[in-house]
Scaffold this motif. Structure first.
Motif, mmCIF file in Angstrom:
data_model
loop_
_atom_site.group_PDB
_atom_site.id
_atom_site.type_symbol
_atom_site.label_atom_id
_atom_site.label_comp_id
_atom_site.label_asym_id
_atom_site.label_seq_id
_atom_site.Cartn_x
_atom_site.Cartn_y
_atom_site.Cartn_z
ATOM 1 N N CYS A 150 2.759 6.172 1.357
ATOM 2 C CA CYS A 150 3.938 5.308 1.262
ATOM 3 C C CYS A 150 3.515 3.859 0.999
ATOM 4 C CB CYS A 150 4.744 5.413 2.553
ATOM 5 S SG CYS A 150 6.085 4.225 2.720
ATOM 6 N N LEU A 151 2.531 3.374 1.745
ATOM 7 C CA LEU A 151 2.043 2.000 1.554
ATOM 8 C C LEU A 151 1.404 1.847 0.179
ATOM 9 C CD1 LEU A 151 0.419 1.221 5.039
ATOM 10 C CD2 LEU A 151 2.725 0.653 4.229
ATOM 11 N N THR A 152 0.629 2.858 -0.232
ATOM 12 C CA THR A 152 -0.038 2.824 -1.537
ATOM 13 C C THR A 152 0.991 2.754 -2.663
ATOM 14 O OG1 THR A 152 -1.908 4.067 -0.653
ATOM 15 C CG2 THR A 152 -1.649 4.066 -3.046
ATOM 16 N N GLU A 153 2.016 3.574 -2.588
ATOM 17 C CA GLU A 153 3.066 3.592 -3.615
ATOM 18 C C GLU A 153 3.805 2.253 -3.655
ATOM 19 O OE1 GLU A 153 5.511 4.498 -6.681
ATOM 20 O OE2 GLU A 153 3.738 5.605 -6.040
ATOM 21 N N TYR A 154 4.116 1.708 -2.489
ATOM 22 C CA TYR A 154 4.783 0.403 -2.427
ATOM 23 C C TYR A 154 3.924 -0.653 -3.135
ATOM 24 C CZ TYR A 154 6.871 -3.855 -0.557
ATOM 25 O OH TYR A 154 7.454 -5.083 -0.439
ATOM 26 N N CYS A 155 2.642 -0.642 -2.854
ATOM 27 C CA CYS A 155 1.742 -1.616 -3.467
ATOM 28 C C CYS A 155 1.679 -1.439 -4.979
ATOM 29 C CB CYS A 155 0.348 -1.531 -2.845
ATOM 30 S SG CYS A 155 0.315 -2.144 -1.148
ATOM 31 N N LEU A 156 1.624 -0.216 -5.441
ATOM 32 C CA LEU A 156 1.605 0.029 -6.884
ATOM 33 C C LEU A 156 2.877 -0.497 -7.544
ATOM 34 C CD1 LEU A 156 0.072 3.625 -7.046
ATOM 35 C CD2 LEU A 156 -0.975 1.490 -7.812
ATOM 36 N N ARG A 157 4.032 -0.212 -6.935
ATOM 37 C CA ARG A 157 5.316 -0.660 -7.496
ATOM 38 C C ARG A 157 5.431 -2.178 -7.529
ATOM 39 N NH1 ARG A 157 7.808 2.911 -3.909
ATOM 40 N NH2 ARG A 157 8.686 1.110 -2.869
ATOM 41 N N HIS A 158 4.799 -2.849 -6.571
ATOM 42 C CA HIS A 158 4.928 -4.306 -6.456
ATOM 43 C C HIS A 158 3.669 -5.053 -6.913
ATOM 44 C CE1 HIS A 158 8.863 -4.161 -4.570
ATOM 45 N NE2 HIS A 158 8.431 -3.059 -4.000
ATOM 46 N N GLU A 159 2.815 -4.349 -7.635
ATOM 47 C CA GLU A 159 1.596 -4.930 -8.200
ATOM 48 C C GLU A 159 0.734 -5.640 -7.163
ATOM 49 O OE1 GLU A 159 3.093 -7.252 -11.498
ATOM 50 O OE2 GLU A 159 3.105 -5.485 -12.774
ATOM 51 N N LEU A 160 0.494 -4.919 -6.071
ATOM 52 C CA LEU A 160 -0.362 -5.390 -4.992
ATOM 53 C C LEU A 160 -1.572 -4.477 -4.897
ATOM 54 C CD1 LEU A 160 2.480 -5.832 -2.353
ATOM 55 C CD2 LEU A 160 1.323 -7.687 -3.578
ATOM 56 N N THR A 161 -2.678 -4.995 -4.408
ATOM 57 C CA THR A 161 -3.866 -4.192 -4.168
ATOM 58 C C THR A 161 -3.964 -3.934 -2.671
ATOM 59 O OG1 THR A 161 -5.021 -5.148 -6.056
ATOM 60 C CG2 THR A 161 -6.383 -4.118 -4.349
ATOM 61 N N LEU A 162 -3.949 -2.668 -2.281
ATOM 62 C CA LEU A 162 -4.074 -2.303 -0.874
ATOM 63 C C LEU A 162 -5.552 -2.270 -0.533
ATOM 64 C CD1 LEU A 162 -2.597 -1.463 1.705
ATOM 65 C CD2 LEU A 162 -2.739 0.913 0.911
ATOM 66 N N GLY A 163 -6.002 -3.276 0.227
ATOM 67 C CA GLY A 163 -7.414 -3.424 0.554
ATOM 68 C C GLY A 163 -7.893 -2.510 1.662
ATOM 69 N N GLY A 164 -6.971 -1.945 2.416
ATOM 70 C CA GLY A 164 -7.313 -1.067 3.522
ATOM 71 C C GLY A 164 -6.132 -0.940 4.454
ATOM 72 N N VAL A 165 -6.196 0.026 5.363
ATOM 73 C CA VAL A 165 -5.119 0.255 6.322
ATOM 74 C C VAL A 165 -5.718 0.285 7.721
ATOM 75 C CG1 VAL A 165 -3.287 1.809 7.080
ATOM 76 C CG2 VAL A 165 -3.761 1.562 4.628
ATOM 77 N N PHE A 166 -5.225 -0.579 8.580
ATOM 78 C CA PHE A 166 -5.638 -0.615 9.982
ATOM 79 C C PHE A 166 -4.652 0.250 10.760
ATOM 80 C CE2 PHE A 166 -7.406 -4.365 8.112
ATOM 81 C CZ PHE A 166 -8.610 -4.552 8.760
ATOM 82 N N THR A 167 -5.188 1.165 11.583
ATOM 83 C CA THR A 167 -4.333 2.100 12.308
ATOM 84 C C THR A 167 -4.671 2.105 13.791
ATOM 85 O OG1 THR A 167 -4.231 3.531 10.360
ATOM 86 C CG2 THR A 167 -3.561 4.501 12.455
ATOM 87 N N ASP A 168 -3.654 1.836 14.620
ATOM 88 C CA ASP A 168 -3.782 2.000 16.069
ATOM 89 C C ASP A 168 -3.343 3.408 16.405
ATOM 90 O OD1 ASP A 168 -4.746 -0.318 17.376
ATOM 91 O OD2 ASP A 168 -2.886 -1.359 16.883
ATOM 92 N N ARG A 169 -4.244 4.204 16.941
ATOM 93 C CA ARG A 169 -3.933 5.599 17.249
ATOM 94 C C ARG A 169 -3.573 5.807 18.722
ATOM 95 N NH1 ARG A 169 -5.067 8.430 12.707
ATOM 96 N NH2 ARG A 169 -6.553 7.506 11.272
#
Length: 138
Positions: free
Chosen positions: A37-56
């Motif tokens: 979902c985050l990756t697709e959002y970034c593609l649509r808005h011409e952003l580069t997703l540098g990484g995802v921080f996750t609290d588990r």
């Protein structure tokens, strides 16, 4: 005749963002879906997703390891902001408000994929165009 490529064919560096996810129920499949979902959002808005921080961890604290890592990463040069699926990923009211304050204090943008409230300040939802400007722009 000049052999230089037109602008649309040149490699362009899109603004870099980091994603943040908090305590995902549903295991790895749910985590993968949210990252997609985050990756697709970034593609649509011409952003580069540098990484995802996750609290588990289900325990929510303002200074969790993943969130501290995110805030540290926002200090890197030329970072545009943070993207989250929804504001609820920052945690309950008090914790979420403090986390949003810390992100705002870095001078970066907060981008929300699914926003169910009016977008104000530096938060934005898809298609609004609100809040899309480089750090330091007026």
């Amino acid at each position: 005749m000049d052999d230089e490529l037109i602008t649309e064919r040149r490699p362009v560096a899109f603004p870099q963002v980091f994603g943040y996810l908090r305590h995902i129920t549903g295991g790895l499949p749910r985590h993968a879906a949210l990252v997609d979902c985050l990756t697709e959002y970034c593609l649509r808005h011409e952003l580069t997703l540098g990484g995802v921080f996750t609290d588990r961890d289900a325990t929510v604290t303002v200074s969790s390891a993943a969130f501290v890592g995110l805030v540290d990463a926002l200090q890197l040069p030329d970072i545009y902001g943070v993207v989250v699926p929804a504001l609820s990923h920052f945690g309950p009211k008090g914790v979420g408000a403090e986390r949003r304050r810390q992100i705002t204090a870095t001078g970066t943008r907060l981008l929300v994929v699914r926003s169910f409230t009016s977008t104000r300040g530096s938060e934005t939802s898809p298609g609004t165009g609100a809040g899309v400007r480089p750090r330091g722009a007026t």
